[in-house]
Design a protein around this motif. Structure first.
Motif, short mmCIF file in Angstrom:
data_model
loop_
_atom_site.label_atom_id
_atom_site.label_comp_id
_atom_site.label_asym_id
_atom_site.label_seq_id
_atom_site.Cartn_x
_atom_site.Cartn_y
_atom_site.Cartn_z
N TYR A 207 30.88 47.81 25.45
CA TYR A 207 30.23 46.49 25.88
C TYR A 207 28.96 45.99 24.82
O TYR A 207 29.15 44.80 24.56
N ILE B 248 35.62 33.37 32.59
CA ILE B 248 35.49 35.04 32.73
C ILE B 248 35.75 35.39 31.45
O ILE B 248 35.45 36.16 30.82
N PHE B 249 37.28 35.09 30.83
CA PHE B 249 37.73 35.42 29.72
C PHE B 249 37.21 35.06 28.42
O PHE B 249 37.66 35.34 27.30
N ALA C 171 31.60 39.38 30.58
CA ALA C 171 32.79 39.89 31.51
C ALA C 171 33.71 40.25 30.58
O ALA C 171 34.32 41.37 31.02
N LEU C 172 33.91 40.18 29.44
CA LEU C 172 34.97 40.74 28.77
C LEU C 172 34.51 42.29 28.27
O LEU C 172 35.00 43.05 28.28
N ILE D 113 35.12 44.30 31.36
CA ILE D 113 36.57 44.42 31.61
C ILE D 113 37.17 45.61 30.90
O ILE D 113 37.49 46.47 31.16
N ASP E 93 29.90 35.77 36.37
CA ASP E 93 30.98 36.03 35.40
C ASP E 93 30.99 37.66 35.35
O ASP E 93 32.23 38.14 35.25
N GLY F 274 34.19 40.12 36.30
CA GLY F 274 34.71 41.02 35.40
C GLY F 274 34.89 42.42 35.90
O GLY F 274 35.86 43.25 35.79
#
Length: 423
Positions: free
Chosen positions: A116, A298-299, A304-305, A308, A374, A378
């Motif tokens: 992250y 989100i993507f 958010a990425l 995920i 977001d 995620g």
């Protein structure tokens, strides 16, 4: 009346099954998602945020907080209790095996946080969410494992329980150190003192023995004591579910003379139906209602990425890689009934990060509602991906162990433990 008692006993026995608990938990989560994203979503939010309780004790909490802090402490008590039994009588008595899930948990926290942070290095306003992908949601992970892994070796569930407990404790420490403005040491020391009393009463010697032998029902002592411990831990600023884990780990697992069973087993037998039938479904209903807003961003949102990829890839790399390296560099060993593909599937399952991940999300972005939503989305998407991937692996492994069990039964038994982990 007798038939009514038999019926209630049958329901309680059914609710003690992990598979039943898993279905109830998943049903609660699905209902929450549908309700929160339906035209009646306003009523869901109104119920979830409705606050009640004595404000003088800092317990004027929302329904969601009561579910995740108070009700869930009962489930954590059972988990801590079960782990105590494993450390004293079961799989975790062997230090060479106990150390593996502990190291795996630490690596499974560090790698997602690093992923992250790496993704958000150029975005300082998002960097504060590095703790979001660290936490595994033990309630959901154990429930999903129960649903898809009926024939998996019990050692895998013990590995997951140990890992998830260490993971949650680590996440709570991260919240206390990095995401909490102030920890009140007075209430915390008071909770520790009452935990010492709780542990002393479990010893069943001296005054504790006389109390246990008296006609006073045990619940009249332990319920107020447990409530006081929970209130003090909550008032200290530390996540209150730690109180449940601590009390569970203090339970006595050996029956003394004159006792039909150990307090540990008696408490688990009594509380498990309530935890499975009430605590977990209500917790899921109040915690899983994430509203999808701005789905298209989100993507492309690095926060958010990072969540995920941290939960899906980071948990797998950290847990599987950390475990494997530990067995190569130290005397730690994997249970012979398990194979590394089992650990890989379980590591994917550890990517489910609901409760504590959502809590850290709210603490990370209090002033940025869009980024918070977001990041929450995620967490939800990562948990869904992790569940699907883990199901694909562990369902195949469960079928493999079922075939091995049938083959062993047909041949009249035999074969060593390692044969069970072949394939």
């Amino acid at each position: 009346m007798a038939s009514q008692r038999r019926g209630l006993k049958g329901v309680a026995d059914l609710l003690r099954e992990d598979v039943v608990a898993g279905f109830l938990l998943i049903f609660g989560a699905a209902a929450a998602l549908i309700w929160a994203n339906s035209p009646a979503g306003g009523s869901y939010e109104a119920i979830r945020t409705f606050a009640f309780g004595p404000s003088g004790l800092h317990l004027d909490l929302s329904v969601e907080a009561w579910a995740s802090d108070a009700l869930l402490a009962v489930f954590f008590f059972i988990v801590g209790n079960e782990l105590k039994q494993e450390f004293v009588h079961g799989e975790l008595r062997n230090p060479r095996r106990a150390v593996l899930p502990i190291v795996a948990a630490v690596c499974g926290m560090a790698v997602p946080a690093l992923i992250y942070a790496g993704i958000n290095l150029g975005r300082p306003e998002a960097l504060g969410g590095w703790g979001i992908p660290m936490a595994t949601d033990i309630a959901f992970a154990v429930a999903v494992l129960a649903v898809i892994g009926r024939y998996l070796p019990p050692a895998l569930r013990t590995f997951l329980l140990t890992l998830a407990i260490v993971d949650d404790l680590g996440a709570i420490i991260v919240i206390a150190v990095f995401y909490t403005d102030h920890v009140s040491f007075g209430p915390l020391l008071g909770a520790i003192a009452l935990l010492a009393v709780f542990g002393y009463l479990q010893r069943g010697k001296g005054l504790a023995a006389r109390l246990n032998a008296s006609r006073l029902p045990n619940w009249t002592v332990y319920v107020p004591l447990a409530a006081a411990i929970w209130v003090l831990v909550h008032g200290s600023g530390v996540h209150a579910t730690i109180a449940g884990v601590a009390m569970g780990m203090l339970m006595r697992t050996v029956a003394h003379s004159g006792e039909f069973e150990a307090p540990s087993h008696r408490a688990e037998h009594l509380l498990r139906p309530w935890a499975h039938g009430l605590v977990l479904p209500v917790f899921a209903l109040m915690s899983a209602g994430v509203v999808f807003t701005g789905f298209g961003t989100i993507f492309t949102d690095t926060a958010a990425l990072g969540v995920i990829l941290g939960l899906v890839a980071g948990k797998l790399i950290g847990i599987l890689g950390g475990s494997w390296v530990t067995t190569k560099l130290t005397s730690a060993e994997l249970n012979p009934t398990l194979s590394w593909i089992d650990i890989a599937g379980m590591a994917m399952l550890a990517g489910i990060g609901f409760t504590v991940s959502l809590l850290i999300t709210e603490l990370s972005f209090p002033g940025d509602l869009h980024m918070m939503e977001d990041a929450k989305s995620g967490v939800l998407i990562a948990s869904l991906i992790a569940t699907v991937l883990a199901t694909c692996v562990l369902a195949v492994r469960s079928a493999h162990y079922r075939r091995l069990g049938a083959r062993t039964a047909d041949s009249g038994g035999g074969g060593d433990e390692a044969a069970r982990a072949e394939g």
